[in-house]
Scaffold this motif. Structure first.
Motif, PDB file in Angstrom:
ATOM      1  N   GLU A 216      11.952  17.793 -81.222  1.00  0.00           N
ATOM      2  CA  GLU A 216      12.042  19.204 -81.616  1.00  0.00           C
ATOM      3  C   GLU A 216      11.521  19.416 -83.038  1.00  0.00           C
ATOM      4  O   GLU A 216      10.798  20.379 -83.311  1.00  0.00           O
ATOM      5  N   ALA A 217      11.858  18.509 -83.949  1.00  0.00           N
ATOM      6  CA  ALA A 217      11.384  18.622 -85.328  1.00  0.00           C
ATOM      7  C   ALA A 217       9.862  18.466 -85.395  1.00  0.00           C
ATOM      8  O   ALA A 217       9.194  19.169 -86.160  1.00  0.00           O
ATOM      9  N   ARG A 218       9.314  17.597 -84.568  1.00  0.00           N
ATOM     10  CA  ARG A 218       7.880  17.333 -84.568  1.00  0.00           C
ATOM     11  C   ARG A 218       7.093  18.439 -83.859  1.00  0.00           C
ATOM     12  O   ARG A 218       6.070  18.897 -84.348  1.00  0.00           O
ATOM     13  N   ASP A 219       7.570  18.867 -82.679  1.00  0.00           N
ATOM     14  CA  ASP A 219       6.809  19.800 -81.839  1.00  0.00           C
ATOM     15  C   ASP A 219       7.264  21.247 -81.953  1.00  0.00           C
ATOM     16  O   ASP A 219       6.621  22.146 -81.392  1.00  0.00           O
ATOM     17  N   GLY A 220       8.393  21.469 -82.610  1.00  0.00           N
ATOM     18  CA  GLY A 220       8.895  22.829 -82.747  1.00  0.00           C
ATOM     19  C   GLY A 220       9.709  23.300 -81.556  1.00  0.00           C
ATOM     20  O   GLY A 220      10.205  24.424 -81.549  1.00  0.00           O
ATOM     21  N   LYS A 221       9.863  22.474 -80.549  1.00  0.00           N
ATOM     22  CA  LYS A 221      10.725  22.829 -79.416  1.00  0.00           C
ATOM     23  C   LYS A 221      11.282  21.572 -78.769  1.00  0.00           C
ATOM     24  O   LYS A 221      10.667  20.496 -78.811  1.00  0.00           O
ATOM     25  N   ARG A 222      12.422  21.753 -78.198  1.00  0.00           N
ATOM     26  CA  ARG A 222      13.120  20.655 -77.531  1.00  0.00           C
ATOM     27  C   ARG A 222      12.672  20.618 -76.075  1.00  0.00           C
ATOM     28  O   ARG A 222      12.651  21.645 -75.408  1.00  0.00           O
TER      29      ARG A 222
ATOM     30  N   ASP B 243      16.151  15.544 -80.903  1.00  0.00           N
ATOM     31  CA  ASP B 243      16.059  16.187 -82.226  1.00  0.00           C
ATOM     32  C   ASP B 243      14.728  15.853 -82.897  1.00  0.00           C
ATOM     33  O   ASP B 243      14.097  16.726 -83.514  1.00  0.00           O
TER      34      ASP B 243
END
Length: 152
Positions: free
Chosen positions: A116-122, A113
């Motif tokens: 994903e929040a940092r890079d925009g994708k998991r 999570d």
């Protein structure tokens, strides 16, 4: 007509089935202790190829020592170690092979999570890798269930 030995066997089986004859508690405790001794949860929280290679070798060595069907192993990756279980991992073929040998690999959902929040994708995980929402909590659960713990 039943022989004397067969009559005794039938009687013992009936008593065991009825719960009237039970094994001594120490026999059951010993059986449980042996089973628990062959369960290991491994923590990986570093993005370090040498360490990760070493961990995979440890798993194989343990399987050779105890026998593949005589040990349960779960590897839990969190923090920077979660990259070990992604599609881009240099160890993907070895991890997939160990999964076929019933080794369980689990990634931390909180770490995924955060990425994903940092890079925009998991990051995509290797197929078959499980996710526990909190990796450290998963390790604690396994320890509470009597699993041994390894933090390389």
């Amino acid at each position: 007509m039943l022989s004397r030995g067969l009559k005794i066997g039938v009687l013992v089986a009936a008593l065991l089935g009825a719960g009237a004859l039970m094994l001594p508690s120490y026999a059951t405790e010993q059986a449980v202790a042996v089973q628990q001794d062959h369960r290991l949860v491994i923590q990986v929280n570093k993005k370090d190829a040498e360490l990760q290679d070493h961990v995979l070798s440890n798993i194989v060595n343990l399987q050779k020592h105890y026998g593949m069907d005589e040990i349960e192993i779960e590897l839990v990756a969190y923090g920077p170690g979660v990259w070990f279980l992604t599609e881009e991992s240099e160890f993907k073929p070895r991890i997939e092979s160990l999964m076929l040998q019933n080794v369980v690999f689990t990634a931390c959902g909180n770490t995924l999570d955060t990425i994903e929040a940092r890079d925009g994708k998991r990051p995509p995980l290797i197929q078959g890798v499980g996710v526990a929402q909190a990796g450290i909590a998963r390790i604690m659960e396994r320890q509470n269930q009597g699993w041994n713990y390894l933090s390389p």
